[in-house]
Design an enzyme around this catalytic site. Structure first.
Site, PDB file in Angstrom:
ATOM      1  CG  HIS A  74      -5.255 -53.004  21.635  1.00 48.95           C
ATOM      2  ND1 HIS A  74      -4.623 -52.898  22.860  1.00 48.95           N
ATOM      3  CD2 HIS A  74      -5.962 -51.866  21.486  1.00 48.95           C
ATOM      4  CE1 HIS A  74      -4.973 -51.756  23.425  1.00 48.95           C
ATOM      5  NE2 HIS A  74      -5.790 -51.107  22.613  1.00 48.95           N
TER       6      HIS A  74
ATOM      7  CB  CYS B 251      21.494 -19.750  24.482  1.00 47.15           C
ATOM      8  SG  CYS B 251      21.426 -18.523  25.783  1.00 47.15           S
TER       9      CYS B 251
END
Ligand code: ADP
Ligand code: MG
Ligand code: MG
Length: 927
Positions: free
Chosen positions: A492, A874
């Site tokens: 797990h 940008c």
């Protein structure tokens, strides 16, 4: 059809077709079982109750919908026909498993019940029929355990304790060593315990058992651990789980039987080797739960060669069919192989690249390997032909990589320049199985709750457990690394951590945890909660103390796939870089220019620079201001020179000064005194000047190009620095392409004024230097007005760069610096206590409908008056996948983002171009 709740499969056929044959109806497990059945892989027969039934179950207040019972009974009858056995038959009972299965894999979160159909009579029948009473009673005791806890809500521990007690009494270590009569005794103990707690006998009617199990699987959907998992994984689109009822096959029948979990390739390295674990004489979750140490799959070749060959054939078929690495669950009953699950497997980031590369360039099997399996009769010729060829194209390989894969590649490793190998040896505590690569340093905690608590405080913690269970996911997510004493690479802890790309070491047998005293012993040392350790998940090594981490070396497959991406994309990727150092780095990451160089960052660098800008700010006359600016000029010129040189001919967009001046003022008394000494101004005067600069709303105040409108000498200095640096480069034969960018423009007139000043300064210098130096003057579009009037601005501007940080702030009227207080409530879904007003944080992923509308409008208007207009972005969004794809669709020429996000943008741009191509070709076909 819409009301059909149940779909059967078996004997090579599956009932579900077309729309019903999807994950959203059948769940991942159900569809996998049906597809495997249809393509001829050995799968036990069964039927699937749809996810929609689960939805109905909740709508009805946790009741099974009308008509379901009849459908299930029909499906059971079909199953009885296929298997030749009857549910509840006393002599040869049909046994089934009742399994969950959501549209997406949630490891161990939902419940499974095995061996359903057994009762006091049929267990005897099973014992007689198989001649194996040990097996029959082992199956029954497992069923009672699972049914009691999963369907009836009894605690698991008491029965586990009884099992343990039994083994202790018998002096045996492993479950298979318990003899039949003792297992029978155990069943009686379990049933007595059940009756005591439930006030009734353990259910003997198989249909009663079946209804209970179906409801239990549905209910597990809303169990706390499943909810936590979905929250942590940000799974919000799933509606429930399907229920899979599958004929039992038995891995616990003896030494010719077993059960296992495997991957068609190594999920850590991506290497083309068959990879997995199995256990002989075991059932169900035994492998994953780490009850016994599992065996390596390669041993199966010697243990059960026939079953191993069958499995190899299945591996080849499934990789060819799904064109993806598969994660498989199988059981062997008396040497015969049955597949119980397949799904696309989770993998480490490095493996994601090497698997995609291999899938596009290399076959899974050599011709000899394929022929061998064909000869033995396990691999049909048709599949063998596919298994000796690459299964995907380069485009598909690029399409498969996610931005997460890239991000996780850069996960840290121990910085071995800071610690020598011999030093490392002295702090080494021990080692375990290297389940998930990457390194992590942090304070040891022993419970998931502590990990969450400290994690919230921003502390780095390492979660140390004997083993993890689905209840622990919250804490596992909060931890920087996970260490367990038991379990293998398919446990797990390993599976969950791998999904997150989180450093994880499992199966550390030298580790002894004492949960009571909050401490652990390893390598002869006792480590208490709160002390630092460091994990190296790539090597599986555990060290004491905190260590410096650094970026890892990138796998070769990464470079190849990004090169492919570059050849597919149609827009450029630039970077936001403020220093020559950033620029060099960004080039390594694949940047093709600078889209944003923030000149003011150069003013913060050293005290000398800070003082010079402060001197400029407090200057009382034009003359003194110019003197101060003259001090800044050489710094800026040098920095620009370094950046141009690093960019070697790539375009460099330089933004003129942007922030309000008060951001540069001295913040303490010592600073003020120093400035006073340099300027000869009294400290009072300086203080006064600083106070004058205070604005009540600086974000909308005296900043951006407004500064140069009032102080043209700043513009003059900056342009001089840019052009002087460019001239120096030209003279040295270095190619340069400066793009001077005016920030925060809101108007054509405003822009024209500044452009004229820029040109005057630049052209004068160029003329003086007698060089040819092409340069551009453009603007940022970050005020909504500029986007609305883009057609006018574009008559003057040579390029646009969308500054989507400010544009988002101003369009939404939301301050990025303050939104943290309430934005989470806007973003969180209703289930998680929010309102889901935004799908994502608009500062991370571009608000495509709102801000995006302005961007599209700005592009269209801009190009309407200036068709040659160069356009880019940008803001932070330039490095976020979905936003990059938007920019491509909107018709930008480039995106620009911080250096470490450049690869993400390169990939996203390629994926956008591929999507474009696919859409165009499907349009063409429709015509
Ligand atoms: P999970 O969703 O947690 O993986 P599964 O439904 O796959 O749970 O069940 C867990 C394990 O139980 C399987 O890996 C398999 O070993 C075993 N199992 C489930 N159904 C059967 C079956 N019909 N016969 C034999 N084993 C089964
Ligand atoms: Mg499973
Ligand atoms: Mg801005």
């Amino acid at each position: 059809m819409a009301n059909k709740h149940v779909y059967s499969y078996g004997a090579g056929k599956a009932e579900a077709k077309g729309e019903a044959l999807t994950k959203n109806v059948l769940g991942g497990k159900g569809i996998g079982l049906m597809e495997m059945t249809s393509i001829g892989i050995p799968v036990p027969a069964g039927f699937t109750v749809t996810i929609q039934t689960c939805e109905e179950y909740y709508k009805l207040g946790r009741k099974l919908p009308k008509g379901l019972e009849a459908e299930v009974r029909d499906a059971v009858i079909k199953l009885e026909k296929v298997t030749g056995k009857k549910l509840g038959d006393f002599n040869d009972p049909l046994l089934v498993s009742v399994r969950s299965g959501a549209a997406r894999y949630m490891p161990g979160m939902l419940e499974t019940i095995l061996n359903l159909g057994l009762n006091d009579k049929s267990v005897e029948g099973l014992a007689k029929k198989t001649g194996n009473p040990r097996f029959a009673y082992d199956s029954y005791r497992r069923f009672i355990q699972m049914y009691s806890s999963t369907a009836m809500g009894l605690s698991k521990q008491p029965m586990e304790d009884m099992l343990h007690e039994m083994k202790h009494e018998l002096g045996v270590k492993n479950d298979p060593e318990i003899p039949a009569e003792k297992l029978k005794e155990l069943c009686d103990q379990f049933k007595a315990f059940y009756k005591m707690n439930k006030g009734e006998d353990f259910p003997q009617d198989p249909y009663k058992q079946l209804w209970g199990a179906i409801m239990a699987v549905f209910s597990s959907w809303e169990a706390e651990k499943a909810q936590t998992y979905r929250r942590v994984e940000k799974i919000t689109d799933l509606k429930g789980t399907a229920v899979n009822v599958v004929q039992m096959v038995f891995g616990n029948k003896g030494d010719n039987s077993g059960t296992g979990v495997c991957f068609t390739r190594d999920p850590n390295t991506g290497e083309n080797t068959f990879y997995g674990d199995y256990l002989i004489n075991a059932q169900g979750e035994d492998v994953v739960a780490g009850i016994r140490t599992p065996l390596k799959l390669s041993r199966l070749q010697d243990d059960m060669p026939k079953a191993y060959d069958q499995l190899c054939a299945v591996r080849a078929i499934l990789e060819s069919y799904y064109k993806e690495m598969q994660d498989l669950e199988f059981t062997i009953e008396d040497q015969k192989l049955y597949m119980l699950q397949c799904r696309t497997g989770k993998r480490s980031p490095a493996a994601a690249f090497s698997i995609a590369l291999d899938h596009a360039t290399k076959p899974l099997l050599t011709k000899a390997q394929a022929n061998d399996l064909v000869k033995k009769g396990y691999l049909p010729k048709k599949w063998a032909d596919l298994a000796v060829k690459p299964v995907i194209t380069k485009e598909q390989a690029v399409g498969r990589i996610s931005s997460d894969d890239i991000e996780r590649l850069f996960y840290p490793v121990i910085d071995t320049t800071k610690i020598t190998p011999s030093q490392l040896k002295t702090v080494r505590l021990g080692s375990g199985i290297n389940a998930v690569p990457g390194a992590a340093s942090g304070k040891v905690v022993f419970t998931a709750a502590d990990a969450e608590r400290l994690g919230k405080k921003g502390e780095n913690v390492i979660l140390v457990r004997k083993e993890t269970s689905p209840e622990d996911v919250g804490g596992m997510h909060a931890a920087k690394g996970i260490l367990t004493a038991t379990g293998g690479k398919t446990s797990h802890a390993a599976v969950v951590a791998r999904g997150w790309g989180k450093c994880c070491i499992v199966g550390c047998e030298a580790l002894n945890i004492n949960y009571e005293t909050h401490s652990m012993v390893i390598g002869g040392k006792t480590i208490k909660q709160g002390e630092f350790i460091t994990l190296d998940g790539s090597q599986g090594e555990i060290y004491s103390g905190e260590m410096q981490l650094k970026e890892p070396e990138l796998p070769a497959a990464y470079y190849t796939i990004l090169k492919w991406a570059d050849s597919m994309r149609t827009i450029n990727v630039r970077t936001n870089a403020d220093t020559p150092y950033d620029a060099v780095n960004a080039i390594k990451m694949g940047a093709e220019g600078i889209g944003l160089c923030r000149t003011e960052h150069m003013f913060f660098d050293t005290e000398e620079r800070r003082l010079a800008i402060q001197e400029m700010i407090v200057a009382e006359t034009l003359e003194t201001r110019k003197t101060a600016l003259a001090k800044l000029l050489p710094f800026q010129t040098n920095d620009f020179y370094g950046i141009f040189k690093a960019m070697n001919g790539f375009p460099v967009t330089i933004r003129l000064i942007d922030p309000p001046l008060h951001e540069f003022t001295p913040k303490d008394h010592a600073g003020i005194e120093k400035l006073s000494k340099i300027t000869g101004l009294s400290t009072d005067k300086i203080k006064h000047r600083c106070e004058q600069l205070h604005e009540s709303n600086p974000m909308l105040g005296h900043r951006g190009c407004r500064l140069c409108i009032t102080y043209p000498e700043i513009l003059e200095m900056q342009v001089t620095a840019i052009i002087a640096a460019a001239i120096k480069c030209r003279k040295e034969g270095i190619k340069v392409l400066p793009e001077i960018m005016i920030p925060l423009t809101m108007d054509k007139k405003e822009f024209t004024v500044l452009k004229a000043q820029t040109k005057a300064t630049a052209d004068h210098l160029i003329k003086q230097a007698k060089v040819t130096l092409p340069y551009m003057v453009g603007t940022m579009i970050e005020i909504p007005r500029a986007a609305l009037l883009a057609n006018e601005v574009a008559e003057e501007a040579e390029f646009f760069s969308f500054g989507t940080n400010d544009l988002t702030q101003m369009t939404l009227g939301l301050s990025r610096d303050d939104a943290g207080r309430f934005l989470p409530t806007y973003v969180a879904s209703e289930k998680d206590g929010g309102y889901g007003i935004f799908r994502d944080d608009p500062f991370q992923s571009l608000d495509q409908s709102g801000v995006g509308m302005l961007v599209k409008m700005g592009i269209q208007l801009g190009r309407s008056t200036n068709p040659k207009l160069k356009i880019g972005i940008c803001g932070e969004h330039g490095g976020e996948s979905e936003s990059v794809k938007f920019c491509h669709r909107a018709g930008m020429n480039y995106v620009s983002c911080s250096p470490y996000r450049v690869p993400i943008a390169r990939l996203a741009a390629a994926q956008a171009a591929l999507a474009d191509k696919a859409a165009k070709s499907s349009k063409g076909k429709k015509k």
